[in-house]
Design an enzyme around this catalytic site. Structure first.
Site, mmCIF file in Angstrom:
data_model
loop_
_atom_site.group_PDB
_atom_site.id
_atom_site.type_symbol
_atom_site.label_atom_id
_atom_site.label_comp_id
_atom_site.label_asym_id
_atom_site.label_seq_id
_atom_site.Cartn_x
_atom_site.Cartn_y
_atom_site.Cartn_z
ATOM 1 C CG HIS A 139 -1.580 1.334 1.474
ATOM 2 N ND1 HIS A 139 -2.605 1.818 0.676
ATOM 3 C CD2 HIS A 139 -1.359 2.290 2.421
ATOM 4 C CE1 HIS A 139 -2.978 3.012 1.136
ATOM 5 N NE2 HIS A 139 -2.241 3.329 2.181
ATOM 6 C CD GLN A 148 -4.598 10.666 2.135
ATOM 7 O OE1 GLN A 148 -5.617 10.088 1.761
ATOM 8 N NE2 GLN A 148 -3.503 10.020 2.480
ATOM 9 C CD GLU A 150 -5.698 1.333 8.530
ATOM 10 O OE1 GLU A 150 -5.296 1.286 9.723
ATOM 11 O OE2 GLU A 150 -5.660 2.359 7.831
ATOM 12 C CD GLU A 182 -6.389 4.355 4.191
ATOM 13 O OE1 GLU A 182 -6.192 4.402 5.429
ATOM 14 O OE2 GLU A 182 -5.643 4.917 3.356
HETATM 15 CA CA CA Z 1 -5.060 4.390 7.359
#
Ligand code: CA
Length: 435
Positions: A142, A248, A209, A207
């Site tokens: 990633h 972002q 995770e 995302e």
């Molecule tokens: Ca993250």
């Protein structure tokens, strides 16, 4: 080390546990639930049911030492049980496994059956009061692929293979699945030299995770040595660190993620304990030739030998149009937690090397986990190359990023020959339109 709680032959008198993809008797994850009366309770998932843990410990089904543990699980959060550490947790696991196993005394079954609730009728709540949430960046594929999009000149920062990179996130916006994610408004980069605009994010992403939940914690000023770091971890969940890529891209220079990440992050409700994952521990995959070895404070033989976790992760997506037609969610990607460059223990050891205090109930995100192929990406930024290669959905729709009405579903499975597979349940997030 595995024990009788992991035995392949162990079955439960809670019948649904014997064919449940996530919660057989070998798992026994902890969470917080409300059975419908407005009072939150600590629970243990077993098949399609949830055991009210405090009520179970007080029912008379357990000996005095265990009954005394009810005080740790009386409240509406797991923090006191987390703080009690691994010895207490393991004793509880052994006792629960025996009491819920086929062949338990009829008196035990009679005492526990009344404090089992049908999970489908319960509402899940956040498992702990999260004092602090830190998000790492440990998925190296990633980091490479996202880095190539955001910083083509230097995709992987020069510190990456030395430092488990992270940032301090906001605990206030961590919520439990199933969750609505409202599309955030924010500042995005100017187009053609004009001023930046404020608008609903057009690049809303997920995302995937692993959530890492802290158990004992450490005192301020006292680093956790790497060979004790695994013992500071209570367990693991599936974590969606929702991200607004356009916000972002504009805001992250030079101090990193801020409002693009702090609108909402979603955890699955059940925390699978470090003990339940014992059979699925794995050697940390060896680093490619030429990579530096971890510095000594991040390196312990046992952690390198079995500190990684073999968890298979999968992402499914269902659009509003698909839901309307009754179409099932479509498979989008699959990857393995073995793609993480650092073990959970290394993240804890690094986080505390400066004396930073971790508290019971704190949450660490692993960082987005991706494999090497487009079908193994943990976020849409990578899979669609920031929208250049949209994914096709059934019915002719395409996606570069998430649309309003999209539902994202994370699941995970651990499998190993000779052991019963376990899962984590689901992490579901539904995108709703901006205010
Ligand atoms: Ca993250």
């Amino acid at each position: 080390v595995t024990d009788q709680t992991h035995e392949l032959s162990r079955r439960s008198w809670v019948e649904s546990a014997n064919y449940h993809p996530s919660f057989p008797i070998q798992n026994l994850p902890f969470g917080v639930f409300d059975p419908g009366d407005g009072r939150a309770r600590v629970g243990v998932a077993i098949g399609d049911m949830i055991l009210d843990l405090a009520a179970a410990l007080r029912s008379g089904a357990f000996d005095q030492d265990l009954a005394a543990l009810a005080a740790l699980v009386d409240g509406d959060a797991l923090n006191p049980l987390m703080a009690a550490g691994s010895r207490v947790r393991k004793a509880l696991r052994r006792a629960l496994s025996a009491a819920l196993a086929e062949g338990a005394p009829a008196t035990t079954i009679a005492l526990l059956a009344p404090v089992l609730f049908n999970a489908a009728e319960c509402r899940m709540l956040l498992p702990s009061r999260i004092g602090d949430y830190t998000d790492f960046f440990a998925g190296i594929h990633h980091a490479e692929r996202a880095g190539a999009i955001f910083r083509p000149d230097a995709p992987l920062p020069p510190n990456y293979k030395y430092v488990p990179i992270g940032y301090h996130g906001r605990a206030s916006t961590v919520v439990v699945s199933p969750a609505d994610v409202r599309r955030p408004n924010g500042q995005v980069a100017p187009i053609n030299g004009s001023a930046p605009s404020v608008e609903p994010s057009q690049k809303l992403d997920y995302e995937y995770e692993i959530g890492i939940w802290i158990a004992g914690g450490n005192s301020a000023g006292e680093p956790v040595p790497i060979d004790q770091a695994a013992d500071q971890i209570f367990g693991f969940s599936l974590f969606n660190d929702c991200s607004a890529r356009d916000i972002q891209r504009w805001e992250a220079q030079p101090l990193g993620p801020f409002l693009a990440k702090s609108f909402v992050s979603v955890t699955s409700p059940w925390i699978v304990t470090a003990e339940a994952l014992e059979p699925f521990r794995h050697a940390q995959p060896s680093r490619p030739a030429g990579d530096p070895q971890p510095l000594p404070y991040l390196s312990a033989p046992l952690d390198q030998a079995e500190g990684a976790l073999a968890i298979d992760l999968a992402i499914h997506l269902r659009s509003a149009a698909m839901a309307e037609k009754g179409a099932p969610p479509v498979h989008v990607a699959a990857m393995s937690a073995l793609h993480l460059y650092w073990t959970p223990a290394q993240l804890v050891a690094h986080h505390t090397i400066n004396g930073c205090r971790l508290n019971p109930g704190d949450l660490l995100g692993s960082g987005t986990i991706s494999g090497l192929t487009p079908e193994s990406c943990g976020c849409l930024l990578e899979q669609t190359l920031d929208g250049a290669t949209p994914i096709a959905l059934p019915g002719g729709e395409t996606r570069d990023y998430l649309a309003d009405g999209d539902e994202v579903i994370f699941t995970a499975q651990c499998r190993r020959d000779g052991f019963v597979p376990i899962g984590f349940g689901e992490n579901r997030t539904l995108v709703v339109s901006a205010i």
